[in-house]
Design a protein around this motif. Structure first.
Motif: not given
Ligand SMILES: Cc1cc2nc3c(=O)[nH]c(=O)nc-3n(C[C@H](O)[C@H](O)[C@H](O)COP(=O)(O)OP(=O)(O)OC[C@H]3O[C@@H](n4cnc5c(N)ncnc54)[C@H](O)[C@@H]3O)c2cc1C
Ligand code: FES
Ligand code: FES
Lengths: 157, 284
Positions: A57-60, A111, A115, A126, A129, A132-133, B35, B99, B103-106, B108-109, B190
């Motif tokens: 899973x992608x994380x910062x 990322x 995905x 999608x 979106x 956009x992260x 986060x 939603x 964003x996705x990585x945010x 996820x944690x 977004x």
């Protein structure tokens, strides 16, 4: 502050390292494991340059401490290519001019890997979106989207 | 920047976490998804001496329903809501609203309860909690406490949670068949925090609005309901004029914040426009 002995599993290899608790995962990867492919831009979660995969899973990586990730499987940009053969996403970024200075690229690649591995048939809305992260300050996003689109096809093959 | 030094604790049970918090109290912070806390530590806006990491407490990662409530354990990540966690209309509501979080990585944690504890007025989950009168289940060495949302959110980044309390669970009332909702948010890009967002939830009885909840987020110093607007609508049949008056009442009820992203006047305009749109969406 005392240093802690921990083992990080990165790209299938174990790295026994000694770090302070305050060491972020990103800094541990770069400075203690010597894996400098993971970049640091903002260090507060906004740019995504430090994106790595934790258990797919992608994380910062700037928003977690290395000690938290003992026992997890970490994947970084160094794990993408197979020897001299680029990962389909890396090849697509090259082919479609998805990078210029390359600073944001490792983050975008990780990322996008996450995905596409989860949803190879992701639709354009999608995908945009999801991308956009992360921030890119020089290539622009159109070519990054194009590259990921192209790689989606290649990865399914 | 890099965070200041701290001592790291990784308890395996909620009981251990509560004991650690009791021991260090003001010098300690719970670390959930990190986060919001880690950016603040990296910027040295927060410098806790002790970090109590709850990520290894398996018992906190759960979603279940009991007694008409959806119970959300403290380690439930934002991502767990991307598909409806219950068949009740609340499930769809959470999936649609969630939603909009980063964003996705945010996602996820980051955790649901972490958002509530952080009490950012522009947090989607705080808006949901305030609109639906959630109950926060807090645990400390002194015992347990259920805090209603109306008493929980005090102001920006300030909640009623005490320094020695762990937010163990958040409980949201199920809405029941027939509940309708509309959610509207405006943000710069977004995934950015909301400049303003409105959540409207309503139940119809024949042609009339039987019951309605309107929540406002991002506009004032905390997420809150708009009771005047709700009162105007209850028992009435919807008309464009009625929705306009309700939107006006919601706008009048807030003391808007201003920052570099939007002026107070702009936020008022957003509350007016988004309240009407959220109601229209709920009624559609
Ligand atoms: C780039 C970016 C974009 C974002 N966009 C949004 C957005 O659009 N909308 C939004 O709502 N959020 C957004 N966030 C914030 C995100 O949702 C966080 O996950 C959330 O605010 C906090 O949850 P956490 O689990 O990460 O908490 P943490 O960061 O771990 O903790 C936050 C605070 O709550 C306390 N805390 C956490 N859990 C508990 C507990 N169980 N008991 C007691 N105290 C606790 C901590 O001590 C800390 O003070 C964004 C974050 C980033 C980095
Ligand atoms: S360096 Fe981690 S998000 Fe920017
Ligand atoms: S390629 Fe230079 S920042 Fe994206």
């Amino acid at each position: 502050m005392t240093k802690l002995d921990i083992n990080l599993n990165v790209n299938g290899e174990t790295y026994p390292i000694k770090v302070e608790a305050r060491r972020t995962l990103a800094d541990a990867l770069r400075d203690d494991c010597g894996l400098t492919g993971t970049h640091l831009g903002c260090e507060h979660g906004v740019c995504g340059a430090c994106t790595v995969l934790v258990d797919d899973q992608p994380v910062r990586a700037c928003l977690g401490f290395a000690v938290q990730f003992e026992g997890s499987q970490i994947r970084t940009v160094e794990g993408l290519a197979d020897g001299d053969e680029l990962h389909p996403l890396q090849q697509a970024f090259w082919d479609h001019h998805g990078l210029q200075c390359g600073f944001c690229t490792p983050g975008f690649l990780m990322l996008a890997v996450a995905v596409l591995e989860k949803n190879p048939d992701i639709d354009d809305g999608e995908l945009r979106r999801a991308l956009a992260s992360n921030l890119c300050r020089c290539t622009g996003y159109q070519n990054i989207v194009k590259a990921v689109r192209a790689a989606a096809g290649a990865m399914k093959r | 920047m890099k965070p200041a030094g701290f001592e790291y604790h990784a308890p395996r049970t909620l009981g251990e976490a509560v004991q650690l918090l009791h021991r260090f109290e003001d010098d300690a912070r719970i670390l959930a998804g990190g986060q919001s806390l880690v950016p603040m530590m990296n910027l040295r806006l927060a410098r806790p001496e002790h970090i109590i990491d709850i990520n290894r407490i398996g018992e906190l990662e759960h979603i279940s329903t009991a007694d008409g409530m959806l119970r959300i354990g403290a380690l439930t990540r934002h991502n767990a809501f991307m598909t409806p966690p219950t068949d009740d209309p609340l499930g769809r509501l959470l999936a649609e609203v969630g939603r909009h979080i980063g964003h996705l990585p945010i996602r996820v944690r980051g955790t649901f309860a972490g958002s509530i504890a952080h009490a950012d007025p522009a947090s989607e989950w705080c808006l949901v909690a305030a609109t639906l009168d959630a109950e926060m289940h807090a645990e400390s060495s002194a015992g347990q406490r259920l805090i209603p949302a109306s008493e929980f959110f005090l102001s920006s980044l300030a909640s009623d949670l005490k320094a020695d309390e762990v937010l163990a669970e958040v409980r949201l009332p199920l809405l029941g068949e027939g509940a309708r909702f509309g959610f509207e948010e405006v943000s710069r890009r977004a995934g950015d925090f909301a400049l303003t967002m409105i959540l409207a939830v309503l139940w119809l009885d024949g042609g009339r609005i039987d019951k309605v909840r309107i929540g406002i987020g991002g506009a004032a110093n905390r997420a809150m309901r708009a009771p005047e607007a709700e009162a105007l609508l209850s028992g009435q049949s919807a008309s464009p004029e009625l929705l306009r008056r309700a939107a006006e009442a919601a706008t009048a009820s807030i003391d808007p914040i201003k920052d570099i992203h939007a002026s107070a006047a702009y936020r008022r305009d957003l509350v007016r426009a988004l309240t009407r749109r959220a109601l229209e969406r709920a009624l559609a």
